[in-house]
Design a protein around this motif. Structure first.
Motif, short mmCIF file in Angstrom:
data_model
loop_
_atom_site.label_atom_id
_atom_site.label_comp_id
_atom_site.label_asym_id
_atom_site.label_seq_id
_atom_site.Cartn_x
_atom_site.Cartn_y
_atom_site.Cartn_z
N SER A 174 3.10 9.53 13.44
CA SER A 174 3.72 9.12 12.18
C SER A 174 5.23 8.91 12.28
CB SER A 174 3.44 10.18 11.09
OG SER A 174 4.01 11.43 11.45
N TRP A 175 5.85 9.41 13.35
CA TRP A 175 7.30 9.21 13.54
C TRP A 175 7.58 8.43 14.83
CZ3 TRP A 175 12.17 12.32 14.83
CH2 TRP A 175 13.22 11.95 14.00
N VAL A 176 6.58 7.62 15.24
CA VAL A 176 6.72 6.80 16.44
C VAL A 176 6.66 5.34 16.03
CG1 VAL A 176 5.75 6.20 18.69
CG2 VAL A 176 5.61 8.57 17.86
N THR A 177 7.75 4.63 16.25
CA THR A 177 7.77 3.19 15.96
C THR A 177 8.81 2.52 16.85
OG1 THR A 177 7.77 1.56 14.17
CG2 THR A 177 9.46 3.28 14.07
N GLY A 178 8.57 1.26 17.18
CA GLY A 178 9.46 0.54 18.07
C GLY A 178 9.36 0.99 19.52
N HIS A 179 8.23 1.61 19.86
CA HIS A 179 8.06 2.20 21.20
C HIS A 179 7.06 1.40 22.02
CE1 HIS A 179 7.81 5.25 24.31
NE2 HIS A 179 6.51 5.29 24.17
N ASP A 180 7.32 1.29 23.33
CA ASP A 180 6.38 0.67 24.26
C ASP A 180 5.73 1.76 25.10
OD1 ASP A 180 5.02 -1.31 25.75
OD2 ASP A 180 6.57 -1.26 27.30
N GLN A 182 0.84 -1.20 0.00
CA GLN A 182 0.00 0.00 0.00
C GLN A 182 0.88 1.25 0.00
OE1 GLN A 182 -3.59 -2.03 2.69
NE2 GLN A 182 -2.26 -0.50 3.60
N ASP A 183 0.44 2.29 -0.67
CA ASP A 183 1.21 3.53 -0.72
C ASP A 183 1.38 4.15 0.65
OD1 ASP A 183 1.47 3.27 -3.46
OD2 ASP A 183 -0.25 4.57 -3.91
N ASP A 184 0.35 3.98 1.52
CA ASP A 184 0.39 4.62 2.83
C ASP A 184 0.85 3.70 3.95
OD1 ASP A 184 -1.87 3.09 2.55
OD2 ASP A 184 -3.26 4.55 3.39
N GLY A 185 1.32 2.48 3.61
CA GLY A 185 1.82 1.57 4.63
C GLY A 185 0.75 1.21 5.65
N GLY A 186 1.09 1.31 6.93
CA GLY A 186 0.12 0.98 7.97
C GLY A 186 0.76 0.97 9.34
N SER A 187 -0.06 0.69 10.34
CA SER A 187 0.44 0.62 11.72
C SER A 187 -0.01 -0.69 12.36
CB SER A 187 -0.08 1.80 12.55
OG SER A 187 -1.47 1.66 12.82
N VAL A 207 5.41 -0.20 14.01
CA VAL A 207 5.01 -1.26 14.95
C VAL A 207 5.37 -0.82 16.36
CG1 VAL A 207 5.10 -3.71 15.48
CG2 VAL A 207 5.60 -2.94 13.15
N ASN A 208 4.37 -0.80 17.24
CA ASN A 208 4.56 -0.36 18.63
C ASN A 208 3.81 -1.29 19.57
OD1 ASN A 208 5.89 2.46 18.33
ND2 ASN A 208 4.18 2.55 16.89
N THR A 209 4.03 -1.09 20.86
CA THR A 209 3.28 -1.83 21.88
C THR A 209 2.64 -0.84 22.85
OG1 THR A 209 5.32 -2.11 23.17
CG2 THR A 209 4.61 -3.97 21.82
N VAL A 210 1.54 -1.28 23.43
CA VAL A 210 0.92 -0.58 24.56
C VAL A 210 0.93 -1.54 25.73
CG1 VAL A 210 -1.23 0.38 25.48
CG2 VAL A 210 -0.55 0.88 23.12
N SER A 211 1.46 -1.10 26.87
CA SER A 211 1.56 -1.95 28.05
C SER A 211 0.64 -1.44 29.15
CB SER A 211 3.01 -2.00 28.56
OG SER A 211 3.81 -2.80 27.72
N HIS A 269 9.39 -8.23 19.99
CA HIS A 269 8.94 -8.47 18.61
C HIS A 269 8.59 -7.16 17.92
CE1 HIS A 269 5.97 -9.12 15.42
NE2 HIS A 269 6.64 -10.23 15.17
N ALA A 270 7.90 -6.28 18.63
CA ALA A 270 7.52 -4.99 18.03
C ALA A 270 8.75 -4.19 17.65
CB ALA A 270 6.64 -4.21 19.00
N ARG A 271 9.77 -4.21 18.49
CA ARG A 271 10.98 -3.46 18.18
C ARG A 271 11.68 -4.04 16.96
NH1 ARG A 271 14.57 -2.57 23.42
NH2 ARG A 271 15.70 -1.28 21.91
#
Length: 257
Positions: A238-244, A137-142, A186-190, A171-173
């Motif tokens: 949009s600039w948050v990834t690999g974060h818990d 996809q052009d817009d990727g995803g989360s 890809v992120n996590t919520v704890s 795994h998310a990281r």
């Protein structure tokens, strides 16, 4: 439908969305404008109620069933969600999981494997399938995994659960690193302790201790976790990834002694 539209135009799959945290996430995603695929394993009536509430508010929803301990079923689920929405999937929330209690010295291999397969292997399989669609996809995803504060501070009787949730964070990281070039975050919520029906009657001492330890003075609500997931799926992250992202009312900020 009164919506701020943070997720307008998005198509989301929420696993384990028939009750509790998953239900809250599905409803909040719909409130923010997403079309939502509501997953369940056996609780079809409860999942149907979530979907009905979304439709009644003017949103789009579908109920999809799958046993997430089956890798092939995970892949089918993801593709069914995308097919329902015309071939697109922009957000996946890996929420489905179990939290049994078993002391480590007496834990059986079967008990261990059940938790690992349900809480961790399903995350791997659903993420792999979703990322395969999103990268085209052009817009990727989360992709957001629901982990736990027990990923960082295990509780007695939860060795299998805590281990699985710690692995989900890692795994998310790893996924953030490898899927990032394809526009996939890809992120996590704890979460900490989230209120549910009957909890205070079943565990009054634990609830009392939690309230005492929490600077905010209360248990969490499904909506608290859902809001964090909406943020991570939105353009605001949009600039948050690999974060818990820890959602625990400040409990983990306190001293552990």
């Amino acid at each position: 439908m009164n919506t701020a539209g943070l997720l307008d135009g998005q198509v989301a799959l929420v696993t384990g969305a028939s009750g509790g945290i998953g239900r809250g996430i599905a409803l909040r995603f719909a409130e923010e404008g997403a079309a939502v695929a509501v997953h369940c394993r056996t609780a079809v009536a409860a999942a149907g109620d979530v979907a009905d509430r979304i439709r009644a508010s003017g949103g789009r929803a579908v109920v999809l069933r799958a046993d997430l301990t089956d890798e092939d079923a995970c892949h089918r689920l993801v593709h069914e969600a995308a097919d329902w929405a015309g071939g697109r999937l922009t957000a996946l929330v890996n929420n489905a999981g179990i939290q049994p209690v078993a002391d480590l010295p007496g834990m059986t291999a079967a008990e261990w494997h059940t938790v690992i397969h349900t809480n961790l292997s399903s995350v791997f399989a659903c993420t792999q399938a979703a990322a395969g669609l999103m990268r085209a996809q052009d817009d990727g995803g989360s992709i957001t995994h629901i982990a736990s504060i027990e990923a960082h501070a295990p509780a007695s009787g939860h060795a299998h659960y805590s281990t699985a949730k710690a692995a989900v964070v890692m795994h998310a990281r790893a996924a953030a690193l490898e899927y990032g070039p394809h526009g996939i975050r890809v992120n996590t919520v704890s979460p900490g302790l989230i209120a549910r029906e009957g909890l205070e009657e079943a565990w009054p001492e634990g609830v009392r201790r939690w309230r005492q330890a929490a600077p905010t003075g209360r248990l969490g609500r499904p909506e608290d976790v859902a809001d964090a997931c909406v943020f991570l799926a939105s353009r605001l992250a949009s600039w948050v990834t690999g974060h818990d992202l820890v959602v625990d009312g400040g409990v983990s900020a306190g001293a552990g002694w």
